[in-house]
Scaffold this active site. Structure first.
Site, PDB file in Angstrom:
ATOM      1  N   GLY A   1     -20.961   5.630  15.627  1.00  0.00           N
ATOM      2  CA  GLY A   1     -22.473   5.610  16.188  1.00  0.00           C
ATOM      3  C   GLY A   1     -22.915   5.015  17.202  1.00  0.00           C
ATOM      4  O   GLY A   1     -23.982   4.624  17.377  1.00  0.00           O
ATOM      5  N   LEU A   2     -21.777   4.710  18.144  1.00  0.00           N
ATOM      6  CA  LEU A   2     -22.085   4.159  19.166  1.00  0.00           C
ATOM      7  C   LEU A   2     -21.858   5.112  20.596  1.00  0.00           C
ATOM      8  O   LEU A   2     -22.077   4.579  21.748  1.00  0.00           O
ATOM      9  CB  LEU A   2     -21.077   2.990  19.567  1.00  0.00           C
ATOM     10  CG  LEU A   2     -21.068   1.939  18.501  1.00  0.00           C
ATOM     11  CD1 LEU A   2     -20.035   0.914  18.487  1.00  0.00           C
ATOM     12  CD2 LEU A   2     -22.258   1.252  18.195  1.00  0.00           C
ATOM     13  N   SER A   3     -22.023   6.324  20.158  1.00  0.00           N
ATOM     14  CA  SER A   3     -22.064   7.461  21.054  1.00  0.00           C
ATOM     15  C   SER A   3     -20.942   7.425  22.103  1.00  0.00           C
ATOM     16  O   SER A   3     -21.096   7.718  23.434  1.00  0.00           O
ATOM     17  CB  SER A   3     -23.383   7.338  22.029  1.00  0.00           C
ATOM     18  OG  SER A   3     -24.101   8.580  21.910  1.00  0.00           O
ATOM     19  N   SER A   4     -19.764   7.416  21.637  1.00  0.00           N
ATOM     20  CA  SER A   4     -18.603   7.757  22.419  1.00  0.00           C
ATOM     21  C   SER A   4     -18.740   9.181  23.020  1.00  0.00           C
ATOM     22  O   SER A   4     -18.205   9.557  24.055  1.00  0.00           O
ATOM     23  CB  SER A   4     -17.338   7.591  21.546  1.00  0.00           C
ATOM     24  OG  SER A   4     -17.127   8.618  20.782  1.00  0.00           O
TER      25      SER A   4
ATOM     26  N   GLU B   1     -23.245  19.434  24.086  1.00  0.00           N
ATOM     27  CA  GLU B   1     -22.902  18.948  22.716  1.00  0.00           C
ATOM     28  C   GLU B   1     -23.100  20.113  21.766  1.00  0.00           C
ATOM     29  O   GLU B   1     -22.763  20.204  20.475  1.00  0.00           O
ATOM     30  CB  GLU B   1     -23.501  17.608  22.357  1.00  0.00           C
ATOM     31  CG  GLU B   1     -23.155  16.923  21.079  1.00  0.00           C
ATOM     32  CD  GLU B   1     -22.702  15.385  21.335  1.00  0.00           C
ATOM     33  OE1 GLU B   1     -22.763  14.680  22.393  1.00  0.00           O
ATOM     34  OE2 GLU B   1     -22.680  14.787  20.105  1.00  0.00           O
TER      35      GLU B   1
ATOM     36  N   GLY C   1     -16.918   7.785  16.775  1.00  0.00           N
ATOM     37  CA  GLY C   1     -17.522   8.102  15.528  1.00  0.00           C
ATOM     38  C   GLY C   1     -18.123   6.879  14.625  1.00  0.00           C
ATOM     39  O   GLY C   1     -18.302   6.878  13.543  1.00  0.00           O
TER      40      GLY C   1
ATOM     41  N   ASP D   1     -28.921   9.930  22.801  1.00  0.00           N
ATOM     42  CA  ASP D   1     -27.859   9.497  23.474  1.00  0.00           C
ATOM     43  C   ASP D   1     -27.335   9.962  24.835  1.00  0.00           C
ATOM     44  O   ASP D   1     -26.944   8.743  25.410  1.00  0.00           O
ATOM     45  CB  ASP D   1     -26.343  10.001  22.467  1.00  0.00           C
ATOM     46  CG  ASP D   1     -26.727   9.711  21.077  1.00  0.00           C
ATOM     47  OD1 ASP D   1     -27.818   8.985  20.677  1.00  0.00           O
ATOM     48  OD2 ASP D   1     -26.121  10.231  20.426  1.00  0.00           O
TER      49      ASP D   1
HETATM   50  P1  ADP Z   1     -19.876   8.727  18.364  1.00  0.00           P
HETATM   51  O1  ADP Z   1     -20.594   9.551  19.448  1.00  0.00           O
HETATM   52  O2  ADP Z   1     -20.997   8.193  17.542  1.00  0.00           O
HETATM   53  O3  ADP Z   1     -18.672   8.023  18.693  1.00  0.00           O
HETATM   54  P2  ADP Z   1     -19.215  11.547  17.625  1.00  0.00           P
HETATM   55  O4  ADP Z   1     -18.811  12.260  16.386  1.00  0.00           O
HETATM   56  O5  ADP Z   1     -20.470  12.071  18.109  1.00  0.00           O
HETATM   57  O6  ADP Z   1     -19.274  10.155  17.384  1.00  0.00           O
HETATM   58  O7  ADP Z   1     -18.126  11.776  18.637  1.00  0.00           O
HETATM   59  C1  ADP Z   1     -16.881  11.327  18.644  1.00  0.00           C
HETATM   60  C2  ADP Z   1     -15.706  12.352  19.237  1.00  0.00           C
HETATM   61  O8  ADP Z   1     -16.117  12.332  20.490  1.00  0.00           O
HETATM   62  C3  ADP Z   1     -14.661  12.021  18.868  1.00  0.00           C
HETATM   63  O9  ADP Z   1     -13.855  12.685  17.638  1.00  0.00           O
HETATM   64  C4  ADP Z   1     -13.881  12.678  20.033  1.00  0.00           C
HETATM   65  O10 ADP Z   1     -13.645  14.167  19.845  1.00  0.00           O
HETATM   66  C5  ADP Z   1     -14.709  12.863  21.063  1.00  0.00           C
HETATM   67  N1  ADP Z   1     -14.433  11.645  22.211  1.00  0.00           N
HETATM   68  C6  ADP Z   1     -15.313  10.782  22.582  1.00  0.00           C
HETATM   69  N2  ADP Z   1     -14.695   9.862  23.345  1.00  0.00           N
HETATM   70  C7  ADP Z   1     -13.489  10.374  23.452  1.00  0.00           C
HETATM   71  C8  ADP Z   1     -12.334  10.018  24.364  1.00  0.00           C
HETATM   72  N3  ADP Z   1     -12.337   8.950  25.276  1.00  0.00           N
HETATM   73  N4  ADP Z   1     -11.219  10.617  24.188  1.00  0.00           N
HETATM   74  C9  ADP Z   1     -10.951  11.759  23.502  1.00  0.00           C
HETATM   75  N5  ADP Z   1     -12.096  12.167  22.848  1.00  0.00           N
HETATM   76  C10 ADP Z   1     -13.191  11.419  22.531  1.00  0.00           C
HETATM   77 MG    MG Z   2     -21.785  11.236  19.302  1.00  0.00          MG
END
Ligand code: ADP
Ligand code: MG
Length: 393
Positions: free
Chosen positions: A137-140, A173, A135, A185
């Site tokens: 903004g680095l696209s986890s 997504e 969360g 992303d």
């Molecule tokens: P961003 O993509 O910028 O990090 P997002 O709100 O789009 O922010 O995505 C974050 C969400 O993705 C987290 O709240 C979680 O639900 C999920 N997420 C991402 N990576 C993981 C991970 N390694 N383990 C569990 N959940 C993850």
């Molecule tokens: Mg995201």
């Protein structure tokens, strides 16, 4: 016994070893078959334009999501998230539907995408870890999708091409996570290359790799750790405003609005739509120029465009926030900073600065001191070079 989690700035190889070991710990000392890995991304310029068919310029960063994988003889997909000590499973032979576990939805969405395309996904065990802040903004989220898209592509033998994989992840997504994101992303975490920024044209899906290898220049990421709840709702509102402006102006997307004719066209829109449209159209133009300046090695010129991008996101698109504005304003005054702006969706998250490498440490401490003094929190700051997109190791 649980091994300690790796430091966030651990190199890729150390993280790969970590998830392999964590897999053995969790699953009876058996080795995984392979590891799937995807980076986070930072957008250098071209913000809130991907869903307007615009041009974006992200880089993959040295923070990664990884999954160690071993196939199973059945159709159960079992995920152990070693970072948060979470575990969940589902049966890929049954109908794969959105879940109450939000994190699992990114994975389920990808699996459902393969099934929908006629590629049933076999069962596997996975151990998951990520050094990408969530969360920020680095696209986890896109990294998580890409990791499992590569897993499913390998296990099914579907052989989907990178663009198809990115579209599948984007759909996951949209449908499973409920986030109506553009394609930047997913393309970034899949297609980026080491030492390059990815110039991605969201209209025709063409890509150009732009070298970013000057040893004196570095990308600084400033994670405010601030998250304002309005992000999701405001994102959807911005998308609706863009669609409405497109419709009123009679184009098929804001990408097609000619910048020379902008003053006349804006007279047909109300104040809010004028501001939103002006941001999108000028931001696409800035991104186009940024690619040219980068190729010419004009870093001050490029930095100036980042500063202008921030002003436009703050005043016209209204997606910044007080804390990020303070970080950006502080950075912009420091020697060695070419330019700084908010990056990602907004309302918190991260800022990006292009800085002279020799001054990066000093710049980071000055930003942290100023923000700590005024807001009583310390942003997390790190530098990165552009790295490779998702792969199997
Ligand atoms: P961003 O993509 O910028 O990090 P997002 O709100 O789009 O922010 O995505 C974050 C969400 O993705 C987290 O709240 C979680 O639900 C999920 N997420 C991402 N990576 C993981 C991970 N390694 N383990 C569990 N959940 C993850
Ligand atoms: Mg995201």
């Amino acid at each position: 016994m649980n091994t300690p989690l790796p430091a966030p700035d651990s190199p890729k190889d150390a993280l790969v070893s970590f998830v392999r070991d964590a897999f053995k710990n969790r699953f009876s000392n058996v080795d995984p078959d392979f590891v799937s890995i995807a980076p986070g991304r930072v957008n250098i310029i071209g913000e809130h334009v991907d869903y307007n068919n615009g041009i974006v310029m992200p880089a993959a960063i040295e923070r990664w999501t990884l999954a160690a994988i071993r196939t199973r003889p059945d159709s159960i997909i079992r995920i152990h998230d070693v970072q948060f000590n979470l575990e969940a499973q589902f049966d890929a032979k049954e109908e794969v539907k959105p879940d109450t576990l939000s994190w699992l939805n990114y994975i389920k969405g990808v699996v459902a995408g393969f099934i929908r395309r006629g590629h049933p996904v076999p069962g596997f065990d996975a151990v998951l870890y990520s050094s990408i802040p969530h969360g920020a903004g680095l696209s986890s989220s896109a990294a998580l999708e890409a990791v499992f898209a590569l897993v499913a592509n390998k296990l099914t033998g579907a052989g989907l091409e990178p663009l198809e994989l990115a579209l599948l992840c984007q759909q996951a997504e949209h449908v499973f996570a409920g986030v109506p994101c553009g394609l930047m992303d997913q393309m970034a975490v899949i297609r980026c290359e080491e030492g390059h920024l990815l110039e991605f044209d969201c209209r025709d899906h063409s890509v150009e790799q732009i070298p970013f290898t000057d040893p004196n220049l570095t990308i600084m990421i400033i994670d405010s750790k601030v998250k304002h709840e309005l992000a999701g709702g405001e994102y959807a509102k911005r998308r609706r405003s863009c669609d409405l402006a497109t419709c009123i102006l009679g184009f098929s997307s804001l990408r097609d609005v000619p910048i020379d004719d902008l003053p006349r066209l804006l007279s047909h829109l109300d104040n809010t739509l004028t501001k939103r449209t002006r941001h999108v159209v000028t931001e696409i133009e800035r991104t186009r120029k940024a690619a040219l300046l980068l190729k010419a090695g004009d870093f001050p010129g490029l930095g100036q465009l980042l500063n202008e991008s921030h002003a436009s996101l703050k005043d016209d698109y209204e997606v910044s926030c007080e804390e990020i504005d303070a970080i950006v304003a502080t950075a912009q005054t420091l020697p060695g900073v070419y330019g700084c702006r908010m990056t990602g969706g907004g309302f918190g998250g991260s800022a990006i600065a292009l800085v002279r490498k020799s001054e990066a440490k000093e710049i980071a401490s000055r930003i942290q001191e100023t923000i700590q003094l005024k807001y009583h929190f310390k942003p997390e700051i790190f530098t990165t070079v552009p790295t490779n997109g998702a792969c199997i190791v």
